[in-house]
Write a protein that holds these residues in place. Structure first.
Motif, short mmCIF file in Angstrom:
data_model
loop_
_atom_site.label_atom_id
_atom_site.label_comp_id
_atom_site.label_asym_id
_atom_site.label_seq_id
_atom_site.Cartn_x
_atom_site.Cartn_y
_atom_site.Cartn_z
N PHE A 119 30.64 43.64 27.82
CA PHE A 119 31.65 42.61 27.61
C PHE A 119 32.10 42.61 26.16
CE2 PHE A 119 29.44 40.56 31.27
CZ PHE A 119 30.55 40.41 32.09
N HIS A 166 36.62 39.28 33.53
CA HIS A 166 36.38 38.89 32.14
C HIS A 166 36.59 40.06 31.19
CE1 HIS A 166 34.99 34.90 33.22
NE2 HIS A 166 34.23 35.44 34.16
N ILE A 206 29.74 35.69 24.54
CA ILE A 206 31.03 36.17 25.06
C ILE A 206 31.89 34.99 25.50
CG2 ILE A 206 30.02 38.35 25.86
CD1 ILE A 206 30.08 37.23 28.70
N ALA A 231 33.61 33.61 28.52
CA ALA A 231 33.58 33.83 29.97
C ALA A 231 33.28 32.52 30.67
CB ALA A 231 32.54 34.88 30.33
N VAL A 284 32.90 40.88 36.61
CA VAL A 284 32.96 41.67 35.38
C VAL A 284 34.40 42.03 35.03
CG1 VAL A 284 32.33 43.87 34.33
CG2 VAL A 284 30.61 42.58 35.60
N GLY A 316 35.44 43.10 31.26
CA GLY A 316 34.28 43.94 31.02
C GLY A 316 34.30 45.20 31.84
#
Length: 475
Positions: free
Chosen positions: A466, A446, A356, A358, A443, A448
């Motif tokens: 994510f 990002h 991902i 992040a 979370v 998600g």
């Protein structure tokens, strides 16, 4: 300290009324001037057509005479109705008056000095009219032509007071109607502006009340216009401020309470050491160890508070390519001693493609907090299942435990700061109620999502999703 505000130089109501009054005056002026001007121009045009036509008829009748003489002219002018006019004058080509209906103004045999007659002797048909408010004073002159040459001129004039009186009557009525309409409109606009500015003042007063700290205040909603929309937005903003203020107060209260508990323990232990004269070495070592444990607890709490503050003040983070499986392996390695201490077995399953965009530190915090909670609040001899799978365009992290579980009524609040399901057990295990708040904030930062649900048998399952990157994608 009260803030200084600039004084209002111009009231919206005064400006609004002033602009409207100016517009009203211009409109009323045009309504009064335009109709009368148009009516006057129509009369002018009608007079010009009629008098030039009659002067032309007289000129043509006189042109039938071989030579203009006093008797001949008088006879012809009597036949064409020269007496209908206020004055009728006929001159020869040299300007000598041959006929004049006004014996007091000029006598036959004198030379006329009328400018219209002089222009008519030059071969021009001319007309002039003047309106002085009491009457229309019209004059017309035409040349008398014989075989292409000017042998004389005809001049007629009249005064029309009837049409002038009619126009004056129309003008007076328009004036009365304009004044009445202006007064009524002005009263209406004053009332309307008062109602509008009253609503604006209510909104301003509400802002001042909220500025003083009364976030429960709401502006009453009236009407269906832009001011109502503004009031609705203001009430919505005030509601958000009230919620934020309540969260802030609760956060400060909870943080103070959490800080006070270990500080009180440290002070009690330190006072016991100071006041005890014959404390054995083992007891003193135990007290010092407890002081160290409480200090570590304070340090962990301060670090979490600082992290939450950083997340609030810096919502945007720099993204990089992060393999969640690698971060999870390091995290489980760090938590292995805690799991062995509580006789908890950790099972991991890492699928491919869980990459991902992040911050690696945030991913570590997410996995660490969820796995640590699964170990701490598990039963002795229990299990923790940590899985990473790729599901379509998402990287999915699931952390399951066989512990005490979360009651349904507590599930909506577990991501609130300082919220604990079992407060006594949480404090005993060193929990501060901030871990899941940090997880939730990281979370969301990002892009998600995180959810919690009970397992089919016992325990709890946390699921984090994510947006995943393709294998060759750059962050």
């Amino acid at each position: 300290m009260a803030s200084t505000r600039p004084k209002i130089k111009y009231s919206v109501r005064v400006v609004f009324i002033g602009i409207f009054c100016a517009f009203l005056l211009v409109t009323v002026g045009l309504l009064n001037v335009y109709p009368t001007t148009t009516a006057r121009d129509v009369v002018f045009s009608a007079k010009q057509s009629a008098m030039l036509s009659r002067a032309g008829v007289m000129s043509a009748s006189l042109a039938a005479l071989e030579k203009l003489s006093g008797d001949g002219v008088q006879q012809v002018m009597g036949l064409v109705g020269a007496g209908e006019y206020d004055r009728a004058v006929v001159t020869d080509q040299t300007g000598v008056v041959l006929y004049d209906t006004d014996a007091h103004s000029g006598l036959p045999g004198t030379v006329s000095d009328s400018s219209l007659l002089l222009r008519a002797l030059e071969g021009n048909a001319v007309f002039a009219c003047r309106y002085d408010g009491d009457a229309f004073r019209s004059r017309a002159a035409a040349p008398v032509m014989s075989y292409g040459r000017v042998i004389g001129a005809v001049y007629v004039s009249e005064t029309d007071s009837e049409q002038a009186a009619l126009i004056g009557s129309i003008q007076a009525r328009l004036r009365y109607i304009s004044v009445a309409a202006g007064v009524v409109t002005l009263v209406l606009i004053v009332l309307f502006s008062e109602a509008l500015t009253k609503r604006i003042r209510t909104l301003v007063d509400g802002m001042r009340i909220v500025r003083e700290g009364d976030y429960a205040y709401r502006v009453p909603l009236r009407g269906h216009d832009e001011v109502r929309t503004l009031s609705e937005e203001f009430n919505d903003m005030t509601g958000r401020l009230q919620s934020t203020d309540e969260l802030r107060r609760r956060f400060v209260s909870d943080a103070s309470h959490e800080l006070r508990t270990p500080l009180a323990s440290i002070r009690l232990l330190s006072d016991s050491i100071v006041q005890s004269r014959n404390m054995d070495e083992g007891t003193m070592r135990e007290f010092v160890t407890d002081i160290g444990s409480e200090a570590e607890r304070l340090q962990r709490l301060a670090e979490k508070l600082l992290r939450l503050t950083k997340m609030d003040s810096q919502p945007t983070v720099e993204h990089q390519r992060v393999d969640m499986a690698e971060v999870a392996q390091r995290t489980i390695h760090l938590l292995d001693p805690l799991a062995k201490q509580r006789d908890v077995t950790i099972y991991t399953e890492f699928g491919p493609g869980c990459v991902i965009a992040a911050s690696e530190d945030d991913v570590y915090q997410i996995i660490f907090n969820l796995a640590e909670n699964a170990i701490k609040y598990n039963s002795f001899g229990g299990n923790v299942f940590l899985r990473l799978t790729r599901q379509g365009d998402e990287a999915v992290l699931t952390v399951e435990d066989t512990g005490i579980g979360i009651p349904a009524e507590d599930a909506p609040h577990i991501f609130d700061r300082f919220y604990r399901v079992d407060k006594a057990r949480s404090r005993a295990s060193g929990g501060s109620g901030l871990g899941l708040s940090i997880v939730h904030g990281a979370v969301m930062a990002h892009g998600g999502s995180i959810s919690v649900a009970p397992r089919d048998t016992v325990g709890t399952c946390f699921t984090v999703r994510f947006p995943a990157l393709a294998e060759e994608a750059a962050p």
